[in-house]
Scaffold this motif. Structure first.
Motif, short mmCIF file in Angstrom:
data_model
loop_
_atom_site.label_atom_id
_atom_site.label_comp_id
_atom_site.label_asym_id
_atom_site.label_seq_id
_atom_site.Cartn_x
_atom_site.Cartn_y
_atom_site.Cartn_z
N LEU A 1 0.83 -1.20 0.00
CA LEU A 1 0.00 0.00 0.00
C LEU A 1 0.87 1.26 0.00
O LEU A 1 0.62 2.21 -0.76
N ALA A 2 1.85 1.28 0.88
CA ALA A 2 2.71 2.45 0.99
C ALA A 2 3.47 2.71 -0.31
O ALA A 2 3.60 3.86 -0.75
N THR A 3 3.96 1.66 -0.92
CA THR A 3 4.67 1.80 -2.19
C THR A 3 3.75 2.35 -3.27
O THR A 3 4.12 3.25 -4.05
N GLN B 1 5.09 2.61 8.73
CA GLN B 1 5.85 2.83 7.50
C GLN B 1 6.07 4.33 7.30
O GLN B 1 5.38 5.16 7.86
N ARG B 2 7.07 4.68 6.49
CA ARG B 2 7.44 6.08 6.29
C ARG B 2 7.52 6.47 4.83
O ARG B 2 8.01 7.54 4.49
N GLN B 3 7.02 5.61 3.93
CA GLN B 3 7.15 5.92 2.51
C GLN B 3 6.17 6.99 2.04
O GLN B 3 6.53 7.88 1.26
N ALA B 4 4.92 6.90 2.49
CA ALA B 4 3.85 7.75 1.97
C ALA B 4 3.35 8.69 3.05
O ALA B 4 3.51 8.44 4.25
N GLY C 1 5.24 9.97 7.66
CA GLY C 1 5.72 9.92 6.29
C GLY C 1 6.90 10.85 6.08
O GLY C 1 7.45 11.41 7.03
N PRO C 2 7.28 11.04 4.84
CA PRO C 2 8.42 11.92 4.53
C PRO C 2 8.16 13.36 4.98
O PRO C 2 7.07 13.89 4.80
N ARG D 1 5.11 18.13 6.38
CA ARG D 1 5.17 19.54 6.77
C ARG D 1 4.10 20.38 6.06
O ARG D 1 3.31 21.07 6.72
N PRO D 2 4.03 20.36 4.73
CA PRO D 2 2.98 21.17 4.08
C PRO D 2 1.57 20.66 4.38
O PRO D 2 0.62 21.46 4.39
N ALA D 3 1.43 19.37 4.62
CA ALA D 3 0.10 18.84 4.98
C ALA D 3 -0.36 19.42 6.30
O ALA D 3 -1.51 19.88 6.43
#
Length: 390
Positions: A185-187, A220-223, A249-250, A255-257
């Motif tokens: 899912l994250a990918t 997870q930290r991808q998305a 996530g990244p 940050r902008p979110a």
């Protein structure tokens, strides 16, 4: 005169109409759809609501993301569960439903799409419509165990898709995400610029501790990811109206979110001060409520598994967590007709599977919350009726 966000035909379905008739006539029935833990005899500490009388609850000092002390309490609760989340990524809301609405406002323009699981909670259709968002379903498949159809999810993704919603564990199937599913899912979300929204309100109500599962979508930290929780299910306190979401996530996405989410939250300022001021005490003093609910749903699920083998035509689908069980029955009549028959003749209310978008008939969804004596009596009536018909 009225918005098309709400359907023009508000006629109740046959089951809802039958429930109303019985209640108007004063006829009692056993409710195997109960979702309110405050009505099923769970023990609530007598002094619990003293937490709402904290002196600092009198002062109004609004914070878009919530009071720092309350967000620290959420951080501490995640720490209890073995997870580390920073306070500056915790956002308080009045409910999980409000969190969805805020995220749809953050992520979607009118007409954009979000992917939601099926079977799953029917509220998604209404939440999406109220924000002019289109829900598209992806399937959870059952082959002796529930699994996420990642290929189907990929096919369902379009250039208007903005987010993927997962429910972990799912309501009503009780299935947790597995690590490989979360990674896939994250990918996919990262590759297509989608946000991953994880509804984890039932996460701590584990029914089968032996099965592998993910602790949280936040692992997870991808998305760009949002994990949702709250007092309603997590502590059995729906009347206090406090939920939260945690961003992960990244950094270049989070940050902008959060900057944009702050504007949304500041516009509404919907979370009451007293419940924020008392949150730490509520989480501490109310831990026994969660244990009581967990003991109840575990007891009732085991009772269902014990009685079901006496009825050859019935199959209880395995659940890993949550408050519900799914019972597969012979497709000899529509689910709605069976549910109506059970209500009108056996005085038992159950959910027909189509309420939750099961892809085919025939399934019944029952709550594991009722008092044991009510649960045992009602389940026996349901299974007797189904077996007799078969």
């Amino acid at each position: 005169m009225f918005s098309n966000r709400i359907a023009s035909d508000l006629t109740p379905n046959r089951l809802s109409a039958a429930i109303a008739r019985l209640r108007e006539a004063g006829i009692e029935f056993d409710d195997l759809t109960e979702s309110n833990p405050t009505r099923v005899g769970i023990d609530y500490p007598g002094r619990l609501f003293e937490a709402l009388a904290q002196p600092n609850g009198l002062a109004y000092a609004p914070e878009p993301f919530g009071l720092p002390s309350a967000r620290d309490a959420v951080v501490g609760d995640f720490r209890r569960r073995g997870m580390t989340v920073p306070r500056d990524r915790v956002v308080l809301t009045a409910s999980t439903s409000e969190a969805y609405s805020m995220l749809f406002k953050l992520l979607c323009n009118p007409g954009d799409e979000v992917l939601v699981p099926a079977p799953s909670y029917p509220l998604f259709e209404y939440l999406a419509a109220l924000d002019s968002v289109q829900p598209r379903t992806y399937q959870l498949e059952y082959h002796g165990a529930w699994s996420l159809d990642i290929d189907g999810l990929r096919r369902a993704t379009t250039d208007r898709t903005r987010a993927v919603v997962v429910v972990n564990p799912n309501n009503p199937t009780g299935s947790y995400l597995k690590r490989a599913e979360l990674d896939a899912l994250a990918t996919h979300c990262r590759a297509h610029g989608l946000a991953l929204v994880g509804d984890e309100v039932f996460a701590e109500y584990v029914l089968d501790a032996e099965l592998p599962r993910t602790s949280s979508v936040l692992a997870q930290r991808q998305a760009l990811t949002f994990g949702l929780g709250g007092l309603s299910k997590g502590l059995g306190l729906p009347q206090l109206k406090l939920g939260w979401m945690v961003a992960a996530g990244p950094d270049e996405l989070v940050r902008p979110a959060l900057e944009r989410l702050e504007i949304i939250c500041d516009t509404y300022l919907s979370v009451a001060t007293p419940v924020q001021a008392g949150l730490q005490a509520l989480l501490t003093e109310g831990a026994g409520i969660r244990t009581g609910i967990r003991d109840r749903v575990t007891r009732n699920y085991r009772a269902l598994l014990t009685i079901a083998p006496r009825y050859p035509s019935v199959d209880v689908l395995p659940a890993e967590g949550g408050w519900y069980a799914v019972v597969q029955v012979p497709a000899m009549q529509s689910e709605e007709s069976l549910a109506l028959h059970l209500l009108e003749h056996d005085r038992v209310l159950v959910h027909p599977g189509y309420f939750f978008d099961f892809p085919r008939e025939a399934f019944l969804v029952i709550s594991l919350l009722p008092r044991p004596e009510v649960f045992d009596r009602a389940v026996s009536r349901v299974l007797d009726r189904v077996e007799a018909a078969a």
